[in-house]
Design a protein around this motif. Structure first.
Motif, PDB file in Angstrom:
ATOM      1  N   ASP A  51      -7.901   7.541   5.624  1.00 18.45           N
ATOM      2  CA  ASP A  51      -8.021   6.585   6.720  1.00 18.45           C
ATOM      3  C   ASP A  51      -9.023   5.509   6.314  1.00 18.45           C
ATOM      4  OD1 ASP A  51      -8.258   5.181   9.036  1.00 18.45           O
ATOM      5  OD2 ASP A  51      -9.148   6.821  10.210  1.00 18.45           O
ATOM      6  N   GLU A  52      -8.533   4.525   5.550  1.00 16.99           N
ATOM      7  CA  GLU A  52      -9.435   3.489   5.033  1.00 16.99           C
ATOM      8  C   GLU A  52     -10.016   2.642   6.156  1.00 16.99           C
ATOM      9  OE1 GLU A  52      -7.735   1.271   1.710  1.00 16.99           O
ATOM     10  OE2 GLU A  52      -6.508   3.022   1.302  1.00 16.99           O
ATOM     11  N   VAL A  53      -9.188   2.403   7.184  1.00 19.81           N
ATOM     12  CA  VAL A  53      -9.670   1.581   8.300  1.00 19.81           C
ATOM     13  C   VAL A  53     -10.795   2.315   9.031  1.00 19.81           C
ATOM     14  CG1 VAL A  53      -9.012   0.491  10.469  1.00 19.81           C
ATOM     15  CG2 VAL A  53      -7.429   0.497   8.536  1.00 19.81           C
ATOM     16  N   GLY A  54     -10.558   3.598   9.327  1.00 22.11           N
ATOM     17  CA  GLY A  54     -11.585   4.390  10.004  1.00 22.11           C
ATOM     18  C   GLY A  54     -12.857   4.469   9.176  1.00 22.11           C
ATOM     19  N   ALA A  55     -12.684   4.608   7.852  1.00 24.08           N
ATOM     20  CA  ALA A  55     -13.850   4.715   6.974  1.00 24.08           C
ATOM     21  C   ALA A  55     -14.661   3.422   6.967  1.00 24.08           C
ATOM     22  CB  ALA A  55     -13.407   5.068   5.562  1.00 24.08           C
ATOM     23  N   ALA A  56     -13.956   2.299   7.094  1.00 22.63           N
ATOM     24  CA  ALA A  56     -14.658   1.015   7.090  1.00 22.63           C
ATOM     25  C   ALA A  56     -15.290   0.719   8.448  1.00 22.63           C
ATOM     26  CB  ALA A  56     -13.694  -0.104   6.695  1.00 22.63           C
ATOM     27  N   ARG A  57     -14.575   1.111   9.522  1.00 23.11           N
ATOM     28  CA  ARG A  57     -15.093   0.782  10.858  1.00 23.11           C
ATOM     29  C   ARG A  57     -16.192   1.745  11.289  1.00 23.11           C
ATOM     30  NH1 ARG A  57      -9.410  -0.402  13.889  1.00 23.11           N
ATOM     31  NH2 ARG A  57      -9.113  -2.507  13.119  1.00 23.11           N
ATOM     32  N   LYS A  58     -15.996   3.026  11.011  1.00 20.35           N
ATOM     33  CA  LYS A  58     -16.978   4.024  11.445  1.00 20.35           C
ATOM     34  C   LYS A  58     -17.302   4.942  10.279  1.00 20.35           C
ATOM     35  CE  LYS A  58     -15.836   3.903  16.329  1.00 20.35           C
ATOM     36  NZ  LYS A  58     -14.926   2.730  16.238  1.00 20.35           N
ATOM     37  N   PRO A  59     -18.039   4.408   9.306  1.00 17.88           N
ATOM     38  CA  PRO A  59     -18.310   5.212   8.113  1.00 17.88           C
ATOM     39  C   PRO A  59     -19.189   6.430   8.420  1.00 17.88           C
ATOM     40  CG  PRO A  59     -19.577   3.183   8.071  1.00 17.88           C
ATOM     41  CD  PRO A  59     -18.663   3.093   9.252  1.00 17.88           C
ATOM     42  N   VAL A  60     -18.855   7.570   7.843  1.00 20.84           N
ATOM     43  CA  VAL A  60     -19.681   8.774   7.950  1.00 20.84           C
ATOM     44  C   VAL A  60     -20.379   8.926   6.601  1.00 20.84           C
ATOM     45  CG1 VAL A  60     -19.668  11.259   8.326  1.00 20.84           C
ATOM     46  CG2 VAL A  60     -18.019   9.806   9.526  1.00 20.84           C
ATOM     47  N   SER A 111     -10.919  -7.283   6.280  1.00 20.16           N
ATOM     48  CA  SER A 111      -9.982  -6.184   6.539  1.00 20.16           C
ATOM     49  C   SER A 111     -10.070  -5.227   5.366  1.00 20.16           C
ATOM     50  CB  SER A 111      -8.566  -6.739   6.675  1.00 20.16           C
ATOM     51  OG  SER A 111      -8.074  -7.096   5.397  1.00 20.16           O
ATOM     52  N   VAL A 112      -9.274  -4.160   5.392  1.00 21.30           N
ATOM     53  CA  VAL A 112      -9.304  -3.255   4.237  1.00 21.30           C
ATOM     54  C   VAL A 112      -8.734  -3.938   2.996  1.00 21.30           C
ATOM     55  CG1 VAL A 112      -9.419  -1.013   5.341  1.00 21.30           C
ATOM     56  CG2 VAL A 112      -7.225  -2.152   5.149  1.00 21.30           C
ATOM     57  N   LYS A 113      -7.978  -5.016   3.183  1.00 23.05           N
ATOM     58  CA  LYS A 113      -7.393  -5.714   2.050  1.00 23.05           C
ATOM     59  C   LYS A 113      -8.301  -6.786   1.473  1.00 23.05           C
ATOM     60  CE  LYS A 113      -2.610  -6.037   3.605  1.00 23.05           C
ATOM     61  NZ  LYS A 113      -1.665  -7.105   3.954  1.00 23.05           N
ATOM     62  N   MET A 116       0.834  -1.216   0.000  1.00 18.10           N
ATOM     63  CA  MET A 116       0.000   0.000   0.000  1.00 18.10           C
ATOM     64  C   MET A 116       0.866   1.263   0.000  1.00 18.10           C
ATOM     65  SD  MET A 116      -3.039   0.988  -0.297  1.00 18.10           S
ATOM     66  CE  MET A 116      -4.206  -0.282   0.178  1.00 18.10           C
ATOM     67  N   ASP A 117       2.020   1.217   0.697  1.00 17.44           N
ATOM     68  CA  ASP A 117       2.912   2.384   0.725  1.00 17.44           C
ATOM     69  C   ASP A 117       3.476   2.657  -0.669  1.00 17.44           C
ATOM     70  OD1 ASP A 117       2.633   2.524   3.561  1.00 17.44           O
ATOM     71  OD2 ASP A 117       4.126   0.943   3.760  1.00 17.44           O
ATOM     72  N   ILE A 118       3.827   1.597  -1.364  1.00 17.69           N
ATOM     73  CA  ILE A 118       4.382   1.746  -2.716  1.00 17.69           C
ATOM     74  C   ILE A 118       3.308   2.315  -3.651  1.00 17.69           C
ATOM     75  CG2 ILE A 118       5.315   0.456  -4.684  1.00 17.69           C
ATOM     76  CD1 ILE A 118       6.282  -1.600  -2.437  1.00 17.69           C
ATOM     77  N   ALA A 119       2.084   1.764  -3.505  1.00 21.42           N
ATOM     78  CA  ALA A 119       0.978   2.222  -4.350  1.00 21.42           C
ATOM     79  C   ALA A 119       0.719   3.717  -4.144  1.00 21.42           C
ATOM     80  CB  ALA A 119      -0.274   1.413  -4.035  1.00 21.42           C
ATOM     81  N   LYS A 120       0.714   4.134  -2.881  1.00 28.14           N
ATOM     82  CA  LYS A 120       0.432   5.553  -2.592  1.00 28.14           C
ATOM     83  C   LYS A 120       1.558   6.455  -3.089  1.00 28.14           C
ATOM     84  CE  LYS A 120      -3.426   4.812  -0.278  1.00 28.14           C
ATOM     85  NZ  LYS A 120      -4.728   5.169  -0.855  1.00 28.14           N
ATOM     86  N   ARG A 121       2.802   5.976  -2.989  1.00 24.66           N
ATOM     87  CA  ARG A 121       3.938   6.772  -3.448  1.00 24.66           C
ATOM     88  C   ARG A 121       3.918   6.928  -4.978  1.00 24.66           C
ATOM     89  NH1 ARG A 121       6.899  11.026  -2.847  1.00 24.66           N
ATOM     90  NH2 ARG A 121       9.098  10.798  -3.345  1.00 24.66           N
TER      91      ARG A 121
END
Lengths: 477, 129
Positions: free
Chosen positions: A463-472, B61-63, A390-395
C-alpha cells in the motif's frame, strides 16, 4: 527465493538466548553511575543458529543482477565482473590509509592518475576530478565549476540554468543547490531539445545548459552541435549529464561534441556496484578553460613520482580524502580489462540489445517517439482499459523479472523505461519480451491477474499510498 | 475529463474560479487523474504575494512531484488546511473540497487571458499527442 515472510529478530526473541560469549572479567567491575542505567533495553535475545538462519534467509530473498535480469531504465544495471572484486581486495589497496604521506601511497596515486587519464581519453576532456561520491554529487561539482568560471570572469549576472524536460530529475536539484534558477526547455516532436525554445531562452543571464545525451527518452540529440553552439553563443557553458555514457563509449566523445563539463557514473558505465551495493562514484571531466577550477586534490605525475596538487583557482574539496577509492580500482580494472575495442563493443551491444527489445514489444507497448533508440527506450503501459503501468510492473515480478523504471520520464504518460544493458543474452531478452507480451494478453483476458499482482512474493501489493500518507516508522506501530 | 463550467484554466493544469473579490484555485480533474493518489500538498503562507506563473506550492503523488503555478498574480488570503491531513480530497473532489488556495488578484485583467474549459481540453489533447 525463500517465500515465507521473515519475522523480525524482535519477534523471535526469547529471554536468556544469546549469540555471543564474553571472556571472564579480569579487571575490577566498575558499575555505571546511578541514574545512567536502564533495566529494560529491549534488545532481541537470539541464539547464534537462529541469527545465522535469519540473515541467510533474508539474503535468499535478495534480487540482484547476479540472480536475475534487471532492466531498470536509466540505471545501467549491467553485470559487475567479479575480477573487479579481486583487484579491489588486493592488500596494497586495502591496507593503505588516505592520511599516509604521498611517498608511501604511490601505487594508489598511480591508480588514480591512470583512471584520470583513461577517463580523459574516453570522454575527450582536458582534466578529470575523481572526488565526487555519486552522479548528483558530480552534477553539483560541475555546476560549482561553471559558477566559479563565470564569477572569475566578473560575469556575475548569470543566474539561469536551462534544463530540457527530457533531462535527469537530479539536474534541477543540483542547480538549486548551487544557488541558481532552473528553467525548463521543452522537447520537440522527435524528442529532441526544442531549438526555438532554447534560442529564445538563451541570453546574458544564462549560466549554461544541463543536457543528458542520449536523453532520458533514450534518444540521441539530433541537433547536438546546434544546441551546444546556441548556448556558447550567449556565453553559457554546456554541462553533460554522463549517466547515459554507456551508449557512447568509444563511439562519440562528449568533449569533441563541445561539452564543457560532464560527470561520469563509475557505478553505471564502468561496472562498479550500485543499487544497495555501492557506494557510487561520479568523477567530473572538464574542458581546457575550466581546468583551474577543478576540486582539490588532483593527481599529477612528475617524472616517476605521483603528487597531489591543488588547481590554481580550485573550488575546493568536495569529499573527505580522495573520493570513493575502492570504486576507482574497480572502474580502472573494467577499463583495462576491455581496452578500446571492447569498450566500443559495450556501447554497440547496449544499443543493439535495447533496439532488439524495442522491436519485439513496440507493437503492443507503444513508443511515443518511434526512432532508433540508444541504450534504452521509453514505452507506454497504456495497453488496455483500466490497466496501469504499475500493474504491468507488479505482474513482471511474478514472471521473475525486476520491473523496469516506471512513471519516468514525466513527459511520457504511463512510462515504462527499459534498459537491458550489453551484458544480457538474446535468450534473456526474449524471455523478458515474451513475459511482457503475455502480460499484455492477460491485460485483455484476465485483468485482475495484473491488478492483484504480485502473487509469488513474500508480501503482495504494498500500500504505497497508505505508506506515504500515514507512514509507520517504528516496528511496533 | 470533468471540467467546472464556472472555472478558467492554465495549460499547467490549474483551475481558477471567481468567488466575490477573490480567486479560488486548485488542480484539474485531468491533473489529479494523471498524478494518481495524491499523498502530500505543500501550500504557500497566507500573505505571500506571487506573480502569475510563479510556483505557489507542490503536489506529490506516489508517482511524481509537480509544481503548482499561480493562474494570476495575487496575494494569498487563505489556504485549504484540510489538505494537510486529507490530501485525498484533491482526488475525490478536485473542483470542490480539494481546492488549494484563495487569493486576492493584483491584476484582475489576467483573468481574460486564462483558458476556457474548451481551450484547456484542446491543450490537453495536444499534450497527450
Amino acid at each position: 527465493m525463500w517465500l515465507a515472510e521473515e519475522p523480525l529478530l524482535f519477534e523471535m526473541s526469547s529471554p536468556g538466548r544469546k549469540a555471543f560469549s564474553l571472556p571472564d572479567l579480569d579487571v575490577p567491575e566498575s558499575p555505571l553511575p546511578e541514574g545512567m542505567t536502564r533495566e529494560e533495553v529491549n534488545l532481541p535475545e537470539i541464539s547464534e543458529l537462529e541469527l545465522v538462519r535469519h540473515y541467510v534467509r533474508l539474503s535468499q530473498k535478495n534480487y540482484s543482477v547476479d540472480t536475475h535480469f534487471y532492466p531498470l531504465g536509466s540505471c545501467t544495471m549491467k553485470y559487475n565482473p567479479k575480477v573487479n572484486e579481486v583487484t579491489a581486495g588486493m592488500e596494497g589497496f586495502t591496507r593503505t590509509h588516505p592520511l599516509q604521506p604521498e611517498w608511501m601511497a604511490q601505487g594508489n596515486l598511480a591508480l588514480m592518475y591512470r583512471l584520470q587519464e583513461a577517463l580523459k581519453e574516453i570522454s575527450g576532456f582536458a582534466g578529470v576530478t575523481l572526488q565526487p561520491a555519486a552522479g548528483a554529487h558530480g552534477e553539483f561539482t560541475g555546476v560549482l565549476i561553471m559558477r566559479a568560471y563565470h564569477v572569475d570572469r566578473g560575469d556575475t549576472q548569470r543566474k539561469k540554468v536551462l534544463i530540457p524536460n527530457s533531462a535527469h530529475g537530479t539536474n534541477p536539484a543540483s542547480v538549486a543547490m548551487s544557488g541558481f534558477e532552473a528553467v525548463e526547455i521543452p522537447s520537440d516532436a522527435r524528442g529532441n531539445v526544442d531549438l526555438d525554445a532554447l534560442k529564445a531562452a538563451c541570453d546574458e543571464t544564462v549560466v549554461g545548459l544541463m543536457i543528458t545525451n542520449p536523453n532520458t527518452l533514450g534518444l540521441f540529440e539530433e541537433h547536438i552541435k546546434e544546441v551546444v553552439d546556441t548556448v556558447h553563443a550567449c556565453g553559457g557553458l554546456v554541462y553533460g549529464d554522463g549517466a547515459n555514457l554507456n551508449a557512447l563509449l568509444g563511439v562519440a566523445r562528449p568533449g569533441d561534441l563541445g561539452f564543457d563539463v560532464m560527470h561520469f557514473n563509475l557505478h553505471k558505465t564502468f561496472s562498479t556496484p550500485h543499487g544497495g551495493g555501492g557506494p557510487g562514484s561520479g568523477p567530473v571531466g572538464v574542458a581546457e578553460h575550466l581546468l583551474p577550477y577543478l576540486p582539490f586534490p588532483q593527481v599529477v605525475k612528475e617524472g616517476d613520482t605521483y603528487k597531489l596538487v591543488t588547481p590554481e583557482k580550485s573550488i575546493g574539496r568536495m569529499k573527505a580524502f580522495h573520493g570513493n577509492f575502492g570504486m576507482m580500482v574497480r572502474a580502472l580494472t573494467y577499463i583495462l580489462l576491455h581496452g578500446e575495442e571492447d569498450l566500443r563493443q559495450v556501447a554497440i551491444n547496449a544499443v543493439l540489445n535495447a533496439n532488439y527489445l524495442k522491436a519485439r514489444i513496440e507493437k503492443v507497448y507503444p513508443v511515443k517517439y518511434p526512432r532508433t533508440c540508444m541504450h534504452e527506450f521509453v514505452a507506454s503501459g497504456n495497453i488496455a482499459d483500466g490497466i496501469h503501468t504499475m500493474d504491468i510492473a507488479k505482474r513482471l515480478i511474478d514472471y521473475g523479472f525486476h520491473p523496469p523504471t516506471v512513471y519516468f520520464p514525466l513527459i511520457v504518460p504511463e512510462a515504462i523505461m527499459i534498459e537491458p544493458t550489453e551484458t544480457e543474452s538474446k535468450e534473456t531478452l526474449d524471455a523478458f519480451a515474451d513475459a511482457l507480451l503475455k502480460i499484455a494478453e492477460e491485460a485483455r483476458t484476465n485483468p485482475d491477474l495484473l491488478h492483484t499482482a504480485p502473487h509469488t512474493t513474500p508480501v503482495r501489493r504494498l500500500d504505497e499510498v497508505g505508506a506515504a500518507r500515514k507512514p509507520v516508522l517504528c516496528y511496533r506501530g | 475529463m470533468k471540467l467546472d463550467a464556472n472555472a478558467k484554466y492554465r495549460d499547467t493544469h490549474e483551475w481558477a474560479r471567481k468567488e466575490g473579490d477573490l480567486i479560488v484555485c486548485g488542480i484539474t480533474d485531468h491533473a489529479q487523474e494523471s498524478l494518481s493518489d495524491v499523498v502530500y500538498v505543500e501550500l504557500p503562507e497566507v500573505g505571500d504575494t506571487l506573480d502569475q506563473g510563479e510556483t505557489f506550492g507542490v503536489v506529490e503523488s506516489v508517482k511524481a512531484a509537480s509544481d503548482l503555478y499561480m493562474p494570476m498574480s495575487g496575494e494569498i488570503v487563505e489556504v485549504n488546511e484540510r489538505l494537510e491531513d486529507e490530501p485525498e480530497l484533491v482526488n475525490s473532489d478536485p473542483y470542490g473540497e480539494g481546492w488549494m488556495i484563495k487569493f486576492k488578484p493584483t491584476n484582475p485583467d489576467e483573468w481574460d487571458g486564462l483558458l476556457t474549459g474548451e481551450e484547456y481540453e484542446k491543450a490537453v489533447a495536444e499534450e497527450e499527442g
